[in-house]
Design an enzyme around this catalytic site. Structure first.
Site, PDB file in Angstrom:
ATOM      1  N   ASP A  16       0.836  -1.200   0.000  1.00 24.66           N
ATOM      2  CA  ASP A  16       0.000   0.000   0.000  1.00 24.66           C
ATOM      3  C   ASP A  16       0.873   1.253   0.000  1.00 24.66           C
ATOM      4  O   ASP A  16       1.742   1.413   0.861  1.00 24.66           O
ATOM      5  CB  ASP A  16      -0.907   0.026   1.238  1.00 24.66           C
ATOM      6  CG  ASP A  16      -2.003  -1.014   1.177  1.00 24.66           C
ATOM      7  OD1 ASP A  16      -2.340  -1.456   0.066  1.00 24.66           O
ATOM      8  OD2 ASP A  16      -2.526  -1.388   2.249  1.00 24.66           O
ATOM      9  N   ASN A  47      -3.466  -7.011   7.353  1.00 24.09           N
ATOM     10  CA  ASN A  47      -4.026  -5.935   8.167  1.00 24.09           C
ATOM     11  C   ASN A  47      -4.637  -6.462   9.461  1.00 24.09           C
ATOM     12  O   ASN A  47      -4.549  -5.818  10.509  1.00 24.09           O
ATOM     13  CB  ASN A  47      -5.077  -5.157   7.377  1.00 24.09           C
ATOM     14  CG  ASN A  47      -4.462  -4.203   6.376  1.00 24.09           C
ATOM     15  OD1 ASN A  47      -3.323  -3.763   6.537  1.00 24.09           O
ATOM     16  ND2 ASN A  47      -5.212  -3.866   5.342  1.00 24.09           N
ATOM     17  N   ASN A 106     -20.957  -6.698   4.699  1.00 27.16           N
ATOM     18  CA  ASN A 106     -21.691  -5.453   4.908  1.00 27.16           C
ATOM     19  C   ASN A 106     -23.148  -5.719   4.540  1.00 27.16           C
ATOM     20  O   ASN A 106     -23.505  -6.827   4.115  1.00 27.16           O
ATOM     21  CB  ASN A 106     -21.076  -4.293   4.117  1.00 27.16           C
ATOM     22  CG  ASN A 106     -21.066  -4.536   2.618  1.00 27.16           C
ATOM     23  OD1 ASN A 106     -21.979  -5.145   2.056  1.00 27.16           O
ATOM     24  ND2 ASN A 106     -20.021  -4.071   1.942  1.00 27.16           N
ATOM     25  N   SER A 117      -9.583   8.549   6.675  1.00 32.14           N
ATOM     26  CA  SER A 117      -9.459   7.496   5.672  1.00 32.14           C
ATOM     27  C   SER A 117     -10.212   6.267   6.142  1.00 32.14           C
ATOM     28  O   SER A 117     -10.202   5.944   7.328  1.00 32.14           O
ATOM     29  CB  SER A 117      -7.985   7.139   5.444  1.00 32.14           C
ATOM     30  OG  SER A 117      -7.866   6.004   4.610  1.00 32.14           O
ATOM     31  N   ASP A 124     -10.755  -4.380   8.041  1.00 26.72           N
ATOM     32  CA  ASP A 124      -9.742  -5.320   8.542  1.00 26.72           C
ATOM     33  C   ASP A 124      -9.437  -5.052  10.013  1.00 26.72           C
ATOM     34  O   ASP A 124      -9.225  -5.988  10.796  1.00 26.72           O
ATOM     35  CB  ASP A 124      -8.453  -5.195   7.725  1.00 26.72           C
ATOM     36  CG  ASP A 124      -8.660  -5.543   6.259  1.00 26.72           C
ATOM     37  OD1 ASP A 124      -9.527  -6.379   5.967  1.00 26.72           O
ATOM     38  OD2 ASP A 124      -7.953  -4.974   5.412  1.00 26.72           O
ATOM     39  N   VAL A 135     -15.900  -2.594  16.595  1.00 26.52           N
ATOM     40  CA  VAL A 135     -16.340  -1.257  16.170  1.00 26.52           C
ATOM     41  C   VAL A 135     -15.331  -0.197  16.611  1.00 26.52           C
ATOM     42  O   VAL A 135     -15.033   0.742  15.861  1.00 26.52           O
ATOM     43  CB  VAL A 135     -17.753  -0.949  16.722  1.00 26.52           C
ATOM     44  CG1 VAL A 135     -18.138   0.507  16.458  1.00 26.52           C
ATOM     45  CG2 VAL A 135     -18.777  -1.886  16.092  1.00 26.52           C
ATOM     46  N   ASN A 155      -7.034   7.927  11.080  1.00 27.46           N
ATOM     47  CA  ASN A 155      -5.674   8.080  10.563  1.00 27.46           C
ATOM     48  C   ASN A 155      -5.667   8.150   9.047  1.00 27.46           C
ATOM     49  O   ASN A 155      -6.516   7.562   8.388  1.00 27.46           O
ATOM     50  CB  ASN A 155      -4.789   6.915  11.041  1.00 27.46           C
ATOM     51  CG  ASN A 155      -4.617   6.925  12.538  1.00 27.46           C
ATOM     52  OD1 ASN A 155      -4.151   7.901  13.112  1.00 27.46           O
ATOM     53  ND2 ASN A 155      -5.018   5.842  13.184  1.00 27.46           N
TER      54      ASN A 155
END
Length: 310
Positions: A16, A45, A187, A250, A256, A280, A289
């Protein structure tokens, strides 16, 4: 056979990159600031999230070419014990760019490199020789892997009494619940697809998740609701947790981080009420971050304390 509390598997990791720029103008050279590099991909992650909470995991991932070498170095810097499965194709990259003029984020993700039949067998054999209490499979599939590839690990997990946690989407997720796993984290849109409906309203989530549980697809269904929070459903319970109100920079790695927080909490023998709240808290903390940094422990801890009575 090596034994670990938690094993994570990432078949399609990524290097990344993230950077800042000012003004997105077509056909002009966009000058970016110095890039930040992070080891990425679902299972990596998750291992990073567990490490930030003070836990340990064994991180298994594929690695190819110079990008794969850099990926291994970044995982090593995180002080995570790992095993890299060497592949012929180069490890993919992803890029996150933030326009400082608008504070808008642009995310570019490249397709996973091809996995050969021999490399596929190496992935399976690597997991077969490991014993764990929790086996976490997270992320998408590469070219060369069929949609039922993750289904193979349901049998491996059952044979070694591992609790299999899968975070993926599409046909791969459908195939996994045909065999049955311990926990999934779709989701609300993915949950709708799993029960073959167009969409779901909030009040329909509990019934939809219990439908999957009743068919033996999963023991626990955690449904991510984005900025609304998440719900955890078992055959006899339903627990909605609102997302704390934080300044979002972000969303990369938030899902993850949520999985990592939940798996860590499970490994610490915390009850399901705490498990979903740690999830959560970590997911929300990750959004505070920039780029691909995931979360800071102090943020996750503070948010968990706030969520304890919610």
């Amino acid at each position: 056979m090596k034994s670990f509390d938690i094993v994570t598997l990432t078949v399609n990791p990524a290097l990344d990159k993230s950077a800042h720029f000012r003004g997105l103008v077509p056909e002009q050279k966009i000058r970016c600031g110095l890039p930040r590099y992070d080891a990425g991909g679902g299972g990596i992650n998750v291992s990073k999230a567990i490490s930030r909470l003070g836990g340990q995991s064994y991180c298994v991932f594929t690695s190819g070419g110079p990008i794969g070498t850099m990926l291994k170095e970044l995982v090593q810097k995180e002080k995570i014990e790992y095993e890299a499965i060497e592949i012929q194709s180069w490890t993919r990259e992803s890029f996150v760019a933030v326009d400082d003029n608008t504070n808008l984020q642009y995310r570019f993700s490249f397709q996973g490199t091809e996995i050969t039949t021999l490399e596929k067998d190496k992935i399976i054999q690597t997991i077969q020789k490991l014993k764990s209490n929790y086996l976490v499979i997270s992320g998408g599939l590469n070219e060369g892997l069929s949609s039922d590839f993750y289904q193979i690990f349901t049998g491996i997990a059952k044979a070694s009494n591992s609790k299999l946690i899968v975070d993926t989407s599409g046909e791969a997720l459908k195939k996994v619940i045909e065999a049955g796993v311990y926990m999934i984290k779709p989701n609300i849109g993915e949950l709708a697809k799993l029960i073959d409906v167009e969409s779901l309203e909030m009040e329909e989530v509990n019934k939809a998740a219990k439908q999957i549980i009743a068919k033996g697809g999963a023991e626990i269904v955690v449904v991510s609701l984005g900025p609304q929070g998440a719900v955890l459903v078992t055959k006899d319970s339903y627990d909605f947790v609102p997302a704390p109100n934080v300044v979002k920079k972000s969303t990369v790695g938030a899902g993850d981080s949520m999985v990592g927080g939940m798996v860590w909490a499970l490994s610490q023998n915390k009850n399901l009420k705490e498990v979903i709240r740690w999830g959560v808290a970590c997911g929300s903390a990750a959004t505070m971050n920039e780029g691909t940094q995931l979360f800071k422990f102090e943020d996750a801890k503070r948010l968990f304390e706030w969520l304890k009575d919610k």
